[in-house]
Design a protein around this motif. Structure first.
Motif, PDB file in Angstrom:
ATOM      1  N   THR A   8      27.428  21.265  29.973  1.00 40.61           N
ATOM      2  CA  THR A   8      28.017  20.449  31.188  1.00 40.61           C
ATOM      3  C   THR A   8      28.578  21.578  32.536  1.00 40.61           C
ATOM      4  O   THR A   8      28.305  23.064  32.203  1.00 40.61           O
ATOM      5  CB  THR A   8      29.773  20.404  31.086  1.00 40.61           C
ATOM      6  N   LEU A   9      28.938  21.494  33.520  1.00 42.36           N
ATOM      7  CA  LEU A   9      29.270  21.634  34.542  1.00 42.36           C
ATOM      8  C   LEU A   9      30.223  23.264  34.575  1.00 42.36           C
ATOM      9  O   LEU A   9      29.776  24.107  33.964  1.00 42.36           O
ATOM     10  CB  LEU A   9      29.252  21.266  36.106  1.00 42.36           C
ATOM     11  N   ASP A  10      31.373  22.281  33.771  1.00 47.08           N
ATOM     12  CA  ASP A  10      31.992  22.969  33.658  1.00 47.08           C
ATOM     13  C   ASP A  10      31.958  24.365  32.444  1.00 47.08           C
ATOM     14  O   ASP A  10      32.263  25.598  33.386  1.00 47.08           O
ATOM     15  CB  ASP A  10      33.505  22.364  33.317  1.00 47.08           C
ATOM     16  N   GLU A  11      31.449  24.070  31.651  1.00 49.82           N
ATOM     17  CA  GLU A  11      30.758  24.911  30.872  1.00 49.82           C
ATOM     18  C   GLU A  11      29.524  26.934  32.072  1.00 49.82           C
ATOM     19  O   GLU A  11      29.917  27.237  31.371  1.00 49.82           O
ATOM     20  CB  GLU A  11      29.487  24.582  30.133  1.00 49.82           C
ATOM     21  N   VAL A  12      28.787  25.506  32.788  1.00 55.69           N
ATOM     22  CA  VAL A  12      28.112  26.903  33.199  1.00 55.69           C
ATOM     23  C   VAL A  12      28.790  27.727  34.471  1.00 55.69           C
ATOM     24  O   VAL A  12      29.171  28.822  34.245  1.00 55.69           O
ATOM     25  CB  VAL A  12      27.318  25.604  34.101  1.00 55.69           C
ATOM     26  N   LEU A  13      29.869  27.035  35.041  1.00 58.72           N
ATOM     27  CA  LEU A  13      31.176  27.673  35.411  1.00 58.72           C
ATOM     28  C   LEU A  13      31.436  28.381  34.839  1.00 58.72           C
ATOM     29  O   LEU A  13      32.483  30.479  35.319  1.00 58.72           O
ATOM     30  CB  LEU A  13      31.619  27.472  36.470  1.00 58.72           C
ATOM     31  N   SER A  14      32.069  28.938  33.693  1.00 58.08           N
ATOM     32  CA  SER A  14      32.971  29.195  32.994  1.00 58.08           C
ATOM     33  C   SER A  14      31.844  30.638  32.430  1.00 58.08           C
ATOM     34  O   SER A  14      32.386  32.053  32.446  1.00 58.08           O
ATOM     35  CB  SER A  14      33.612  28.962  31.701  1.00 58.08           C
ATOM     36  N   ALA A  15      30.689  29.903  31.722  1.00 53.41           N
ATOM     37  CA  ALA A  15      29.744  31.019  31.838  1.00 53.41           C
ATOM     38  C   ALA A  15      29.110  32.609  32.684  1.00 53.41           C
ATOM     39  O   ALA A  15      29.889  33.319  32.793  1.00 53.41           O
ATOM     40  CB  ALA A  15      28.832  30.677  31.499  1.00 53.41           C
ATOM     41  N   ARG A  16      29.518  31.442  33.990  1.00 51.91           N
ATOM     42  CA  ARG A  16      29.311  32.646  34.923  1.00 51.91           C
ATOM     43  C   ARG A  16      30.532  33.573  34.979  1.00 51.91           C
ATOM     44  O   ARG A  16      30.099  34.843  35.806  1.00 51.91           O
ATOM     45  CB  ARG A  16      29.892  31.811  36.610  1.00 51.91           C
ATOM     46  N   VAL A  17      31.893  33.209  34.391  1.00 56.43           N
ATOM     47  CA  VAL A  17      32.955  34.232  34.667  1.00 56.43           C
ATOM     48  C   VAL A  17      32.744  35.024  33.984  1.00 56.43           C
ATOM     49  O   VAL A  17      32.927  36.714  33.467  1.00 56.43           O
ATOM     50  CB  VAL A  17      33.992  33.166  35.417  1.00 56.43           C
ATOM     51  N   GLU A  18      32.607  34.363  32.757  1.00 52.36           N
ATOM     52  CA  GLU A  18      32.328  35.551  31.227  1.00 52.36           C
ATOM     53  C   GLU A  18      31.222  36.679  31.505  1.00 52.36           C
ATOM     54  O   GLU A  18      31.701  37.802  30.643  1.00 52.36           O
ATOM     55  CB  GLU A  18      32.116  34.248  30.541  1.00 52.36           C
TER      56      GLU A  18
END
Ligand SMILES: Cc1cc2nc3c(=O)[nH]c(=O)nc-3n(C[C@H](O)[C@H](O)[C@H](O)COP(=O)(O)OP(=O)(O)OC[C@H]3O[C@@H](n4cnc5c(N)ncnc54)[C@H](O)[C@@H]3O)c2cc1C
Length: 269
Positions: A8-18
């Motif tokens: 999901t896009l939310d997971e992508v955005l979290s991965a960008r931060v992590e």
């Protein structure tokens, strides 16, 4: 190299931060070339293939994950024309419009179309949510753009009015599987306004605004006006000489190509 595969896009955005510094991987037709040549060696890769949120097309939006193969049958005439010129069927099956934007190469064939129709690039991050950037605020130089390290390109957003009358063509050293020496896109609005955008002739895609102004005033341009249009385009581009072509050829070809595309648009009026 660690590869994560969010869905999901939310997971992508979290991965960008992590994983700060991770590379995004869409079709891989640019990134894998960089990795294979040793020009990039990312520790972390975020693969976007499974993210359906990026694959929607319609209602004035084109998801970043839409492939060139899908865009070959776009209702936007010039977008379909340019999609058909990207690489080979294998490249078009994998390569995406978001990857073209992400690479921000002056030779990216999708970019003149974005400039011609005045598209915006929608980007998202976990911290700041969604923002839209006009095409000319996004591309800043050769393979440079204003995307922040925690952001992802989500979609291309089109203005309310995108004229049906539009044409794209490119010139290269051969007629298939070729990086553009010059590319051009012309769109003509019903009220006579014309947008002329060019690629591979400056660090970023550009619009030939003086040529646009000249031709907007002419319902039925004379040969002399078309010649002046061509001359102005050639004057407005900012090409360089490199291994693919010379500055002089690119300048000349920009004028000729734009005039031909304009004539095709005018023939349909
Ligand atoms: C043989 C060959 C022929 C080619 N011919 C052409 C051609 O004719 N015309 C042309 O324009 N290009 C051509 N290309 C280049 C390439 O196919 C295109 O630029 C394509 O659109 C890249 O998309 P991709 O999904 O494969 O990007 P990827 O390689 O996956 O990614 C490219 C870059 O964009 C970033 N990125 C990807 N998705 C996003 C996103 N959603 N948000 C932010 N950044 C993102 C990646 O991190 C990477 O830096 C060719 C490449 C090859 C190998």
């Amino acid at each position: 190299m660690e590869i994560v595969r969010p869905s999901t896009l939310d997971e992508v955005l979290s991965a960008r931060v992590e994983m700060p510094g991770a590379e995004l991987l869409a079709g891989g037709t640019d990134l894998m070339v960089e990795i294979n040549f040793g020009h990039a060696c990312p520790e972390h890769v975020i693969a976007l293939r499974r993210v359906d949120d990026l694959k929607d097309e319609g209602d004035g939006r084109i998801g970043a994950g839409v492939t060139w193969a899908r865009l070959e049958s776009s209702d936007h005439r010039a977008l379909a024309q340019l999609a058909r010129t990207v690489g080979s069927p294998q490249i078009r099956a994998a390569g995406t419009i978001g990857g073209n934007i992400g690479t921000s190469s002056p030779a990216g064939d999708g970019l003149p179309w974005l400039a011609a129709v005045d598209a915006e690039i929608e980007v998202a991050s976990q911290a700041r949510g969604v923002r839209r950037v006009p095409w000319n605020g996004f591309f800043t130089g050769v393979k440079r753009n204003t995307l922040e390290p925690d952001e992802v390109v989500v979609a291309v957003v089109l203005p309310d009015e995108v004229p049906a009358n539009q044409e794209f063509a490119k010139i290269g050293r051969r007629s298939a599987m070729v990086i553009s020496t010059v590319s051009a896109c012309v769109v003509r609005y019903d009220d006579g306004r014309v947008h002329v955008a060019l690629g591979s002739v400056a660090p970023t895609p550009l619009r030939a605004t003086r040529a646009e102004e000249l031709i907007a005033a002419e319902r039925d341009p004379s040969k002399a006006t078309l010649a002046e249009f061509s001359r102005l385009v050639a004057e407005e581009v900012r090409p360089i000489t490199d291994l693919r072509s010379t500055e002089a050829y690119r300048r000349h070809a920009s004028g000729i190509l734009s005039r031909r595309l304009l004539e095709r648009c005018l023939a349909r009026c």
